[in-house]
Design an enzyme around this catalytic site. Structure first.
Site, PDB file in Angstrom:
ATOM      1  N   TYR A   1       0.796  -1.233   0.000  1.00 41.89           N
ATOM      2  CA  TYR A   1       0.000   0.000   0.000  1.00 41.89           C
ATOM      3  C   TYR A   1       0.827   1.282   0.000  1.00 41.89           C
ATOM      4  O   TYR A   1       0.458   2.247   0.647  1.00 41.89           O
ATOM      5  CB  TYR A   1      -0.968   0.025   1.183  1.00 41.89           C
ATOM      6  CG  TYR A   1      -1.556  -1.320   1.548  1.00 41.89           C
ATOM      7  CD1 TYR A   1      -2.282  -2.054   0.605  1.00 41.89           C
ATOM      8  CD2 TYR A   1      -1.379  -1.865   2.805  1.00 41.89           C
ATOM      9  CE1 TYR A   1      -2.814  -3.292   0.920  1.00 41.89           C
ATOM     10  CE2 TYR A   1      -1.907  -3.111   3.132  1.00 41.89           C
ATOM     11  CZ  TYR A   1      -2.618  -3.818   2.183  1.00 41.89           C
ATOM     12  OH  TYR A   1      -3.135  -5.055   2.508  1.00 41.89           O
ATOM     13  N   HIS A   2       1.897   1.316  -0.784  1.00 42.13           N
ATOM     14  CA  HIS A   2       2.763   2.499  -0.783  1.00 42.13           C
ATOM     15  C   HIS A   2       3.051   3.006  -2.199  1.00 42.13           C
ATOM     16  O   HIS A   2       4.203   3.226  -2.560  1.00 42.13           O
ATOM     17  CB  HIS A   2       4.088   2.179  -0.073  1.00 42.13           C
ATOM     18  CG  HIS A   2       3.934   1.726   1.337  1.00 42.13           C
ATOM     19  ND1 HIS A   2       4.841   0.879   1.958  1.00 42.13           N
ATOM     20  CD2 HIS A   2       2.978   1.999   2.253  1.00 42.13           C
ATOM     21  CE1 HIS A   2       4.440   0.645   3.196  1.00 42.13           C
ATOM     22  NE2 HIS A   2       3.308   1.310   3.395  1.00 42.13           N
TER      23      HIS A   2
END
Length: 560
Positions: free
Chosen positions: A468-469
């Protein structure tokens, strides 16, 4: 205030909340925030364990998917993104990490003046209210609360003991003098509740500052221009199109996926991509949507014989009832858990200048982003590659803003990423097999029969996905493929600035929420034309010098 403001901010997420909250400290400046999601204030957001209801669903979540990934056997990856005031800081694991000093020094070395570690550290400190740490690396007066976990889970101590047994270094501050080590994460919480960027910067001022207007469920369709100057946006709210105008600037803060999408829908991007969908090119910027970087991540999962781990059982249900009562009384206990309570920044081989993998130790059995449930209780441990060589892209699926963009992180496109993940896999397994954790594990769910390097590569292809980056799709720089300059102004246009994770030139070594908030704090000073911080902290410089001296002395001792 009608529909004309000094600044129109597209996106009320981590960056947009900061920019709006800071700019409206000046009562003479009017700001309008346009957020496609809701208020960001409901209990499922504020109670930390509520993330398990949002991450795998469309509750406050865009829940995007990637295009099929050849490096992952043709699978589509999952890309949750926050859809509410606070953005992804309203649904994430609240881990407060800044990245490594070298990440920012590299930004500056690429020509981004003002973005070295010494330049950005004061903005991290300006944003931070750290409950425990008070030194040259941390702030105590900022609006963003950073706290030690209040879950009181005994597996934190067991995890640290396992690291000792595995011969790994320990740390009590991943954001201090040295990032490397295994430790327990600090989180963006205040008194046991999630403290999103919206709760820190924006929500306290809605209805109290006359110069702040916040419109939720407002989905921006495109940016409006007069010549080369951005003058407003067109947005869809309640089924009707509205125009919101900006006297000074339109600020794009829609994130690494939707900021480039909206730029391209507005005619800003690679002309060949725009021509494909019949969009007239206003500014040919070939870097828009390119340079997508994200951390490929693999999760080990285990069944465990302890009700101290999260899970589905009769005993666990009874404990959760007690935990609910405790949370109401004390704001402590299991409901304050971020699940990913422990972590680590480690080097997979000697000679590396900085850690190349990150761990997230989870007090639950996690499978497919919590979209697959298992009865019973368990543990998990993520391992992600911090600086992958593979770079992907965000392109348009159609010229309709309601349709998701095409997201291609290109995981394992560069074969060296897979080999580096094999090394990270082995290192993480060594930790999880240490006696302090192995004593509690009853079954290795995903990797029990995985032994050879080829078997490791195969399970990595089968189960790797994002942690999730996503960043980098409108990167800053001075070359032809840069989208914004180091002041975050869109190149070749006026009145248009980008303030979110899309401007990062490279992926930083860690979670990206705190760096996004830092970028927004720094952007506010750029917009105002004055600084609230000293460019370099002399105290940190002195400490850094001493650390280098100590390292040299240690090296002399080793080689003498």
């Amino acid at each position: 205030m009608g529909n004309i403001f000094d600044y129109v901010i597209v996106g009320g997420g981590s960056a947009g909340s900061v920019v709006a909250g800071r700019l409206t400290e000046d009562p003479q400046v009017t700001v309008c925030v346009l957020e496609a999601g809701g208020s960001g204030s409901e209990p499922v957001i504020n109670v930390p364990t509520g993330a398990v209801a949002m991450l795998p669903t469309k509750l406050n979540n865009w829940a995007f998917e990637t295009v099929p990934q050849p490096g992952l056997g043709g699978r589509r990856g999952y890309q949750p993104r926050g859809r509410a005031l606070g953005g992804s800081s309203a649904i994430n694991a609240m881990v407060y990490i800044r990245g490594h000093r070298n990440d920012y020094d590299d930004w500056a070395a690429r020509g981004n003046v003002g973005w070295s570690y010494d330049d950005v550290l004061p903005y991290f400190r300006l944003s931070e209210h750290n409950e425990r740490l008070d030194n040259a690396w941390h702030g105590r007066d900022g609006p963003l609360w950073v706290s030690d976990l209040r879950s009181d889970n005994p597996f934190q101590a067991r995890y640290l003991e396992a690291a000792r047994q595995a011969g790994l270094p320990l740390t009590d501050d991943f954001n201090g003098a040295e990032q490397e080590g295994v430790g327990i994460y600090q989180v963006t919480q205040k008194h046991g509740e999630r403290w999103s960027a919206a709760r820190a910067y924006l929500l306290p001022h809605i209805g109290r500052r006359d110069n702040l207007s916040v419109k939720t469920h407002a989905h921006v369709q495109r940016i409006l221009f007069e010549g080369n100057r951005a003058v407003g946006v067109e947005m869809l709210q309640g089924g009707q199109l509205h125009t919101v105008l900006a006297r000074r600037e339109v600020v794009m803060a829609a994130g690494a996926f939707q900021t480039p999408q909206l730029l391209m829908l507005s005619g800003i991007g690679p002309s060949h991509e725009l021509d494909r969908l019949g969009i007239q090119t206003r500014a040919h910027l070939p870097g828009v949507g390119q340079n997508l970087q994200d951390h490929p991540d693999f999760i080990f999962g285990y069944r465990a014989r302890s009700l101290d781990t999260m899970g589905v059982s009769i005993g666990g249900g009874l404990r959760m009832l007690k935990a609910i009562r405790r949370f109401r009384r004390e704001r402590r206990g299991a409901l304050t858990s971020n699940f990913a309570e422990g972590g680590g920044f480690l080097k997979t081989r000697a000679g590396l200048a900085m850690p190349d993998v990150q761990l997230h130790f989870v007090v639950a059995l996690v499978d497919d982003h919590a979209r697959s449930f298992h009865l019973g209780h368990g543990l998990s441990c993520h391992v992600c590659l911090l600086r992958p060589r593979s770079h992907g892209s965000v392109t348009l699926q159609s010229n309709n803003a309601q349709e998701a963009p095409l997201i291609d992180p290109a995981f394992f496109q560069d074969p060296q990423d897979l080999e580096d993940m094999v090394a990270g896999f082995k290192l993480t397994r060594r930790l999880m097999q240490a006696p302090a954790l192995a004593a509690w594990i009853t079954k290795d769910v995903f990797t029990a029969n995985v032994n050879t390097d080829d078997e490791i590569r195969e399970v990595l292809r089968q189960r790797t996905d994002t942690v999730y980056h996503p960043v980098g799709t409108c990167r800053m720089g001075n070359d032809a493929h840069a989208v914004v300059d180091p002041q975050l102004r869109v190149r070749g246009l006026q009145g248009l600035r980008i303030v979110d994770a899309s401007v990062m030139p490279t992926l930083i070594g860690g979670n990206t929420n705190a760096p996004t908030i830092m970028i927004a704090e720094k952007a506010v000073d750029m917009m105002r034309g004055r600084s609230r911080v000293q460019p370099v902290l002399q105290e940190v410089r002195s400490m850094s010098t001493q650390l280098k001296v100590d390292a040299l002395e240690e090296a002399r001792h080793v080689f003498s």
